[in-house]
Design a protein around this motif. Structure first.
Motif, PDB file in Angstrom:
ATOM      1  N   ALA A  26       1.210   0.027  -2.530  1.00 16.01           N
ATOM      2  CA  ALA A  26       1.972   1.151  -1.971  1.00 16.01           C
ATOM      3  C   ALA A  26       2.885   0.738  -0.819  1.00 16.01           C
ATOM      4  O   ALA A  26       3.709   1.539  -0.369  1.00 16.01           O
ATOM      5  CB  ALA A  26       1.010   2.244  -1.508  1.00 16.01           C
ATOM      6  N   ALA A  27       2.778  -0.497  -0.347  1.00 16.22           N
ATOM      7  CA  ALA A  27       3.524  -0.953   0.835  1.00 16.22           C
ATOM      8  C   ALA A  27       5.039  -0.775   0.752  1.00 16.22           C
ATOM      9  O   ALA A  27       5.676  -0.457   1.764  1.00 16.22           O
ATOM     10  CB  ALA A  27       3.181  -2.409   1.151  1.00 16.22           C
ATOM     11  N   PRO A  28       5.699  -0.942  -0.414  1.00 16.47           N
ATOM     12  CA  PRO A  28       7.155  -0.782  -0.458  1.00 16.47           C
ATOM     13  C   PRO A  28       7.659   0.654  -0.297  1.00 16.47           C
ATOM     14  O   PRO A  28       8.869   0.870  -0.190  1.00 16.47           O
ATOM     15  CB  PRO A  28       7.546  -1.324  -1.837  1.00 16.47           C
ATOM     16  N   THR A  44      -8.337   6.870 -12.013  1.00 13.79           N
ATOM     17  CA  THR A  44      -9.157   7.803 -11.233  1.00 13.79           C
ATOM     18  C   THR A  44      -8.535   8.128  -9.870  1.00 13.79           C
ATOM     19  O   THR A  44      -9.092   8.923  -9.129  1.00 13.79           O
ATOM     20  CB  THR A  44     -10.568   7.229 -11.012  1.00 13.79           C
ATOM     21  N   GLY A  45      -7.426   7.467  -9.540  1.00 15.83           N
ATOM     22  CA  GLY A  45      -6.715   7.841  -8.316  1.00 15.83           C
ATOM     23  C   GLY A  45      -6.889   6.928  -7.123  1.00 15.83           C
ATOM     24  O   GLY A  45      -6.523   7.296  -6.006  1.00 15.83           O
ATOM     25  N   TRP A  50      -3.570   6.122  -1.818  1.00 14.11           N
ATOM     26  CA  TRP A  50      -2.750   5.368  -0.865  1.00 14.11           C
ATOM     27  C   TRP A  50      -1.283   5.778  -0.940  1.00 14.11           C
ATOM     28  O   TRP A  50      -0.580   5.816   0.071  1.00 14.11           O
ATOM     29  CB  TRP A  50      -2.915   3.865  -1.090  1.00 14.11           C
ATOM     30  N   ILE A  51      -0.811   6.101  -2.133  1.00 13.59           N
ATOM     31  CA  ILE A  51       0.572   6.587  -2.270  1.00 13.59           C
ATOM     32  C   ILE A  51       0.719   7.909  -1.544  1.00 13.59           C
ATOM     33  O   ILE A  51       1.670   8.122  -0.785  1.00 13.59           O
ATOM     34  CB  ILE A  51       0.958   6.728  -3.763  1.00 13.59           C
ATOM     35  N   GLN A  52      -0.232   8.819  -1.751  1.00 13.06           N
ATOM     36  CA  GLN A  52      -0.195  10.117  -1.071  1.00 13.06           C
ATOM     37  C   GLN A  52      -0.238   9.935   0.448  1.00 13.06           C
ATOM     38  O   GLN A  52       0.501  10.605   1.173  1.00 13.06           O
ATOM     39  CB  GLN A  52      -1.385  10.973  -1.533  1.00 13.06           C
ATOM     40  N   HIS A  53      -1.071   9.029   0.909  1.00 18.66           N
ATOM     41  CA  HIS A  53      -1.163   8.754   2.347  1.00 18.66           C
ATOM     42  C   HIS A  53       0.166   8.216   2.874  1.00 18.66           C
ATOM     43  O   HIS A  53       0.650   8.654   3.923  1.00 18.66           O
ATOM     44  CB  HIS A  53      -2.288   7.746   2.605  1.00 18.66           C
ATOM     45  N   ARG A  54       0.749   7.292   2.141  1.00 18.24           N
ATOM     46  CA  ARG A  54       2.016   6.683   2.569  1.00 18.24           C
ATOM     47  C   ARG A  54       3.151   7.714   2.572  1.00 18.24           C
ATOM     48  O   ARG A  54       3.999   7.708   3.461  1.00 18.24           O
ATOM     49  CB  ARG A  54       2.341   5.527   1.625  1.00 18.24           C
ATOM     50  N   LEU A  55       3.166   8.602   1.593  1.00 19.31           N
ATOM     51  CA  LEU A  55       4.210   9.634   1.532  1.00 19.31           C
ATOM     52  C   LEU A  55       4.012  10.694   2.613  1.00 19.31           C
ATOM     53  O   LEU A  55       4.989  11.230   3.140  1.00 19.31           O
ATOM     54  CB  LEU A  55       4.239  10.291   0.149  1.00 19.31           C
ATOM     55  N   GLY A  59       8.876  13.517  -0.199  1.00 22.74           N
ATOM     56  CA  GLY A  59       9.317  13.031  -1.490  1.00 22.74           C
ATOM     57  C   GLY A  59       8.633  13.647  -2.691  1.00 22.74           C
ATOM     58  O   GLY A  59       8.137  14.774  -2.649  1.00 22.74           O
ATOM     59  N   HIS A  60       8.619  12.885  -3.781  1.00 18.00           N
ATOM     60  CA  HIS A  60       8.040  13.342  -5.050  1.00 18.00           C
ATOM     61  C   HIS A  60       7.209  12.202  -5.627  1.00 18.00           C
ATOM     62  O   HIS A  60       7.675  11.063  -5.697  1.00 18.00           O
ATOM     63  CB  HIS A  60       9.158  13.723  -6.027  1.00 18.00           C
TER      64      HIS A  60
END
Length: 195
Positions: A26-28, A44-45, A50-55, A59-60
């Motif tokens: 998810a770093a980028p 399972t997510g 981590w994507i949700q945390h980073r966003l 965004g979408h």
């Protein structure tokens, strides 16, 4: 684990991706703005979290998951998440259906070494066609299989699809040990002679 034993080619690994690998994948994602992030093989997510945390609500986030049980789990856990129960090769069509443009980041936990050469090529072509010129593509790969012909083929396919491909360190505590490829600048496909 039961879903992996029933269909390893679809599930890929018996355990969820570790936090360290998920964070690397998810770093980028940009810290500012409203990026479009696509996740292939959300499972399972573990990476989804981590994507949700980073966003952080920006965004979408489109999560593509072919397994109906995992897709349902994702919808329950993140009610606002855009979940598509589909094959990753359908990515350009899925973006078009939703009126979304090119993705800023595409993150993948797909089991590349278990795919046929044609399947892997079709998905990589869809990724390259769906990624913004400035975008990044990250994908997990298992260290144990890196010498397999399918793993070498996938690495070669990445290099022929993107101008820049880098490899992270090995995450030995991920079950099983893994590393992350990060790719940038999809190569422009030139029309063949006579077309």
């Amino acid at each position: 684990m039961q879903r992996f034993l029933r269909n390893p080619a679809r599930v890929g690994t018996p355990a969820a991706t570790s936090a360290a690998v998920s964070r690397q994948m998810a770093a980028p994602i940009p810290e500012h703005g409203d990026p479009l992030v696509v996740e292939l093989g959300a499972g399972t997510g573990a990476v989804t979290e981590w994507i949700q945390h980073r966003l952080g609500g920006r965004g979408h986030h489109l999560a593509i998951e072919i397994d109906p049980v995992f897709a349902g789990l994702l919808r329950t856990r993140w009610p606002g998440l855009d979940v598509a129960e589909a094959d990753a090769a359908q990515l350009p069509a899925l973006l078009a259906e939703r009126g979304l443009g090119a993705a800023d980041v595409i993150v993948s936990a797909l089991p590349w070494t278990l795919f046929s050469e044609e399947q892997a090529r079709d998905i990589l072509t869809a990724v390259a066609a769906s990624l913004a010129p400035h975008g990044a593509f990250t994908t997990i790969t298992l260290s144990l299989g890196r010498r397999m012909p399918s793993a070498r083929r996938f690495r070669d396919s990445l290099a022929s699809t993107f101008e820049e491909v880098t490899e992270s360190r090995t995450f030995w505590r991920n079950p099983p040990p893994a590393f992350v490829y990060e790719a940038h600048r999809p190569r422009q496909r030139r029309p063949s002679a006579g077309s």
